[in-house]
Design a protein around this motif. Structure first.
Motif, PDB file in Angstrom:
ATOM      1  N   LEU A 216      -1.921   6.288   5.755  1.00  0.00           N
ATOM      2  CA  LEU A 216      -1.799   4.965   6.359  1.00  0.00           C
ATOM      3  C   LEU A 216      -0.866   5.062   7.554  1.00  0.00           C
ATOM      4  O   LEU A 216      -0.635   4.098   8.258  1.00  0.00           O
TER       5      LEU A 216
ATOM      6  N   TYR B  34      -4.656 -10.221   7.520  1.00  0.00           N
ATOM      7  CA  TYR B  34      -3.361 -10.590   6.929  1.00  0.00           C
ATOM      8  C   TYR B  34      -2.893 -11.988   7.319  1.00  0.00           C
ATOM      9  O   TYR B  34      -1.710 -12.294   7.221  1.00  0.00           O
TER      10      TYR B  34
ATOM     11  N   ALA C 250       0.831  -1.190   0.000  1.00  0.00           N
ATOM     12  CA  ALA C 250       0.000   0.000   0.000  1.00  0.00           C
ATOM     13  C   ALA C 250       0.872   1.249   0.000  1.00  0.00           C
ATOM     14  O   ALA C 250       0.570   2.231  -0.655  1.00  0.00           O
TER      15      ALA C 250
ATOM     16  N   CYS D 213     -10.152  -9.259   7.295  1.00  0.00           N
ATOM     17  CA  CYS D 213      -8.879  -8.838   6.703  1.00  0.00           C
ATOM     18  C   CYS D 213      -7.925  -8.558   7.854  1.00  0.00           C
ATOM     19  O   CYS D 213      -8.019  -7.510   8.491  1.00  0.00           O
TER      20      CYS D 213
ATOM     21  N   ASP E  10     -13.760  -0.050  -1.141  1.00  0.00           N
ATOM     22  CA  ASP E  10     -12.752  -0.298  -0.098  1.00  0.00           C
ATOM     23  C   ASP E  10     -12.552   0.989   0.696  1.00  0.00           C
ATOM     24  O   ASP E  10     -13.420   1.876   0.727  1.00  0.00           O
ATOM     25  N   ASP E  11     -11.429   1.119   1.343  1.00  0.00           N
ATOM     26  CA  ASP E  11     -11.124   2.239   2.236  1.00  0.00           C
ATOM     27  C   ASP E  11     -11.227   3.596   1.514  1.00  0.00           C
ATOM     28  O   ASP E  11     -11.014   3.665   0.320  1.00  0.00           O
TER      29      ASP E  11
ATOM     30  N   CYS F 263      -7.054   1.662   7.755  1.00  0.00           N
ATOM     31  CA  CYS F 263      -5.638   1.694   7.366  1.00  0.00           C
ATOM     32  C   CYS F 263      -5.268   3.032   6.733  1.00  0.00           C
ATOM     33  O   CYS F 263      -4.136   3.481   6.840  1.00  0.00           O
ATOM     34  N   ALA F 264      -6.208   3.672   6.037  1.00  0.00           N
ATOM     35  CA  ALA F 264      -5.900   4.965   5.412  1.00  0.00           C
ATOM     36  C   ALA F 264      -6.188   6.123   6.361  1.00  0.00           C
ATOM     37  O   ALA F 264      -6.102   7.280   5.958  1.00  0.00           O
TER      38      ALA F 264
ATOM     39  N   MET G  82      -7.068  -9.744  -3.550  1.00  0.00           N
ATOM     40  CA  MET G  82      -7.866  -9.479  -4.759  1.00  0.00           C
ATOM     41  C   MET G  82      -7.027  -9.615  -6.022  1.00  0.00           C
ATOM     42  O   MET G  82      -5.800  -9.624  -5.971  1.00  0.00           O
TER      43      MET G  82
ATOM     44  N   LYS H 136     -15.967  -5.812   4.231  1.00  0.00           N
ATOM     45  CA  LYS H 136     -14.556  -6.176   4.462  1.00  0.00           C
ATOM     46  C   LYS H 136     -14.129  -5.440   5.727  1.00  0.00           C
ATOM     47  O   LYS H 136     -14.228  -4.216   5.800  1.00  0.00           O
TER      48      LYS H 136
ATOM     49  N   ASP I  15      -0.714  -7.514   1.584  1.00  0.00           N
ATOM     50  CA  ASP I  15      -1.353  -7.041   0.351  1.00  0.00           C
ATOM     51  C   ASP I  15      -0.634  -7.528  -0.908  1.00  0.00           C
ATOM     52  O   ASP I  15       0.594  -7.512  -0.982  1.00  0.00           O
TER      53      ASP I  15
HETATM   54  C1  GLA Z   1      -5.031  -2.829   3.953  1.00  0.00           C
HETATM   55  C2  GLA Z   1      -5.731  -3.982   3.234  1.00  0.00           C
HETATM   56  C3  GLA Z   1      -5.918  -3.622   1.771  1.00  0.00           C
HETATM   57  C4  GLA Z   1      -6.756  -2.346   1.661  1.00  0.00           C
HETATM   58  C5  GLA Z   1      -6.094  -1.232   2.460  1.00  0.00           C
HETATM   59  C6  GLA Z   1      -6.972  -0.002   2.559  1.00  0.00           C
HETATM   60  O1  GLA Z   1      -3.744  -2.594   3.482  1.00  0.00           O
HETATM   61  O2  GLA Z   1      -4.977  -5.154   3.351  1.00  0.00           O
HETATM   62  O3  GLA Z   1      -6.559  -4.668   1.076  1.00  0.00           O
HETATM   63  O4  GLA Z   1      -8.046  -2.604   2.151  1.00  0.00           O
HETATM   64  O5  GLA Z   1      -5.797  -1.642   3.791  1.00  0.00           O
HETATM   65  O6  GLA Z   1      -6.398   1.018   3.311  1.00  0.00           O
END
Ligand code: GLA
Length: 567
Positions: A135, A366, A122, A364, A243-244, A300-301, A421, A326, A388
């Motif tokens: 992040l 990891y 990321a 999610c 997503d985020d 995460c963001a 993904m 998610k 990721d």
């Molecule tokens: C993490 C997740 C990613 C995505 C980002 C969004 O890194 O593993 O798949 O969702 O956060 O910030």
């Protein structure tokens, strides 16, 4: 001489211990206009030994095994989100009111086979976009805790020292509001029954891999249009997942703003003016809408996440018409211990169920803490198994070939391993490599969540993603995750044979990870086919293969695959 040296060591070990005690801080300017990021170390000294706390803006760790020798100190921090717990080694030099600290990385930390941390890719993807830069907290926590990332010099270089200043003599850590744990203890974790969803691996599209922080209402609507018009919907790609970065909580310049209204309801940001209207639109196309959040305070963001609002957020999403969640761990380590991860996920699973709406629940985190062993019991329909993915051969092949083997026992209808993904169509791999990506994910019974810009999809990418014969392997009703049956050659450059038992027959993947075309042979008896002269179908060339009574040999291009259905 020896005596003198031991004397000096002895004296120095005793003398400076008192100088270390207290609270020390390291301050960095906030990124993207955000607040300054303060890292705190609190040391409690007892003779030549010490303990304490290390806290980033989003996570606190225990300091253990601290030793003072002269003006040198060494210690470790622990965090319990891994089995065994992750230990990070530090060394430092004390000079009066200044303390220089560096992470001591073990030699194997740069191993290409080490699981990448969640935010590594990321960072690479988002470093150029200001709205993505936040992040920071999760990244800093992960990196400085030795989980990789760019902290302390990142991978490859020597760790950069932090220079800390003493800010007080207190030896008790007082957490910031972000680190304050306000939840009641969880009830004991217990297995909850399946929700009846995701009988086959979920298929659809997710915004992150291509758009990251640039996803908005308009692009999601256009993607829904493109999924319908391209044939993807009819091939099974049903979920359109945001997503985020849809949430309120920070502005694009990084400033912090409230993420909730006065009643605690989570808010979408200006990019998504009306989530209910968006869901109605996506539903009108015969598709379903997914959303993203996490059990921590921040995503995460760096946007608003769900901590302390689980039932309320589940109700909000159900009222909007959300069909898929998610739920990304991210900063949750600041408020939960490792032992609380399972009940924290279960809490959201139960909250989703109590809405009465069918919502797929995607974990999610990891792959931490052997999630495959408890993900389904926690109410998950799928769970990420690794950090990721990125759009390149090394990342895709390492995750797909090297980090999934051995997980197959826990996958099945309703509960799937998620190797992340798809990157197909994002430009970083060749058509041959993208075919391998699609074939491997299908043999793994992985969720097929496309991550490209469908509006501009070229035909050769459509041919890969819309190959119904390959999709049928992924979506086979038996729901058995495939396994490797043969691997030859040097690590990372192997020729591999994989099989996936199907409701009828077996899917076979002949993969070539080497740099040259190679001949690969499979004996039917090696993949569990006992029938004489079985029916063999080549799924990329769409043709039947004859003259393969007991085995089949074929040239496979470098980084390519030959995929067969054998009955
Ligand atoms: C993490 C997740 C990613 C995505 C980002 C969004 O890194 O593993 O798949 O969702 O956060 O910030």
């Amino acid at each position: 001489m020896f005596k003198f040296a031991s004397c000096v060591l002895l004296l120095s070990a005793l003398a400076p211990a008192a100088d270390l005690a207290g609270t020390w801080q390291f301050e960095q300017a906030g990124r993207g206009g955000g607040p300054a990021r303060v890292t705190t170390f609190v040391f409690k000294v007892d003779g030549a030994k010490f303990t304490g706390t290390y806290a980033t803006p989003s996570q606190a760790y225990s300091i253990v095994n601290g030793v003072v020798a002269g003006n040198q100190i060494t210690f470790q921090t622990t965090d319990d989100y891994a089995i065994p717990p992750r230990i990070t080694n530090y060394q430092g030099t004390l000079e009066g009111e200044q303390l220089s600290l560096a992470v001591v990385r073990p030699a194997q930390a740069n191993s290409p086979e080490a699981a990448p941390p969640p935010s590594m890719t990321a960072i690479a993807m988002r470093s150029a976009s200001p709205e993505q830069a936040a992040l920071d907290e999760a990244i800093a926590a992960a990196a400085q805790a030795g989980r990789g990332g760019r902290g302390g010099g990142g991978r490859g270089g020597p760790p950069a020292p932090m220079v800390l200043k003493r800010v007080g003599t207190g030896t008790v850590f007082h957490p910031t509001p972000e680190l304050t744990r306000t939840h009641l203890p969880f009830p004991p974790f217990k297995m909850i029954p399946p929700n009846g969803l995701a009988k086959t691996p979920p298929m659809g599209w997710n915004s992150w891999n291509k758009f990251a922080g640039r996803v908005d209402d308009k692009s999601v609507r256009e993607m829904a249009d493109a999924i319908a018009s391209s044939g993807m919907r009819d091939a099974g790609y049903i979920y359109v997942n945001i997503d985020d970065t849809w949430e309120q909580g920070r502005t694009v310049s990084g400033a912090w703003v409230p993420g909730r209204d006065k009643d605690g309801n989570i808010l979408s940001n200006d990019k998504f003016p009306d989530m209910k209207a968006l869901a109605d639109y996506v539903h009108s196309k015969g598709l379903k809408l997914g959303i993203y959040s996490g059990p921590g305070r921040k995503t995460c963001a760096g946007y608003e996440a769900t901590y302390g609002h689980e039932e309320q957020d589940a109700k909000t999403w159900a009222a909007w018409g959300i069909d898929y969640l998610k739920y990304d761990w991210c900063s949750a380590s600041s408020v939960y211990d490792g032992a609380e991860m399972q009940p924290a996920y279960q809490k959201m699973a139960l909250a989703l169920r109590s809405t009465g709406r069918d919502i797929i629940f995607s974990l999610c985190q990891y792959g931490w803490l052997n999630v495959g062993e408890w993900g389904a019991a926690a109410g998950g329909n799928l769970w990420r198994t690794t950090g990721d993915i990125s759009d390149n051969w090394q990342s895709m092949s390492r995750i797909g070939f090297d980090q999934q083997v051995g997980r197959e026992a826990v996958a099945g209808p309703g509960h799937w391993n998620d190797p992340d993904m798809l990157e197909i169509g994002n430009g970083g791999m060749t058509a041959t490599e993208y075919r391998t990506h699609m074939a491997l994910w299908s043999i793994l019974a992985a969720p097929l969540l496309a991550g490209h810009d469908i509006r501009t999809m070229p035909d050769y990418i459509a041919d890969i993603l819309l190959n119904k014969e390959v999709i049928s392997i992924d979506q086979d009703p038996a729901g058995i995750q495939g396994t490797r049956v043969k691997q030859i050659g040097p690590a990372g450059y192997t020729l591999e044979v994989w099989k996936k038992p199907l409701a009828k027959g077996v899917a076979v993947g002949l993969f070539n990870r080497s740099l040259d075309t190679a001949r690969i042979t499979v004996k039917w008896s090696d993949v569990g086919i006992t029938a004489e002269n079985p029916k063999v179908r080549d799924l990329w060339n769409h043709r039947d293969i004859t003259n393969a009574a007991t085995e089949y040999s074929v040239n496979v291009p470098s980084h390519g695959v030959v995929m067969l259905r054998v009955e």
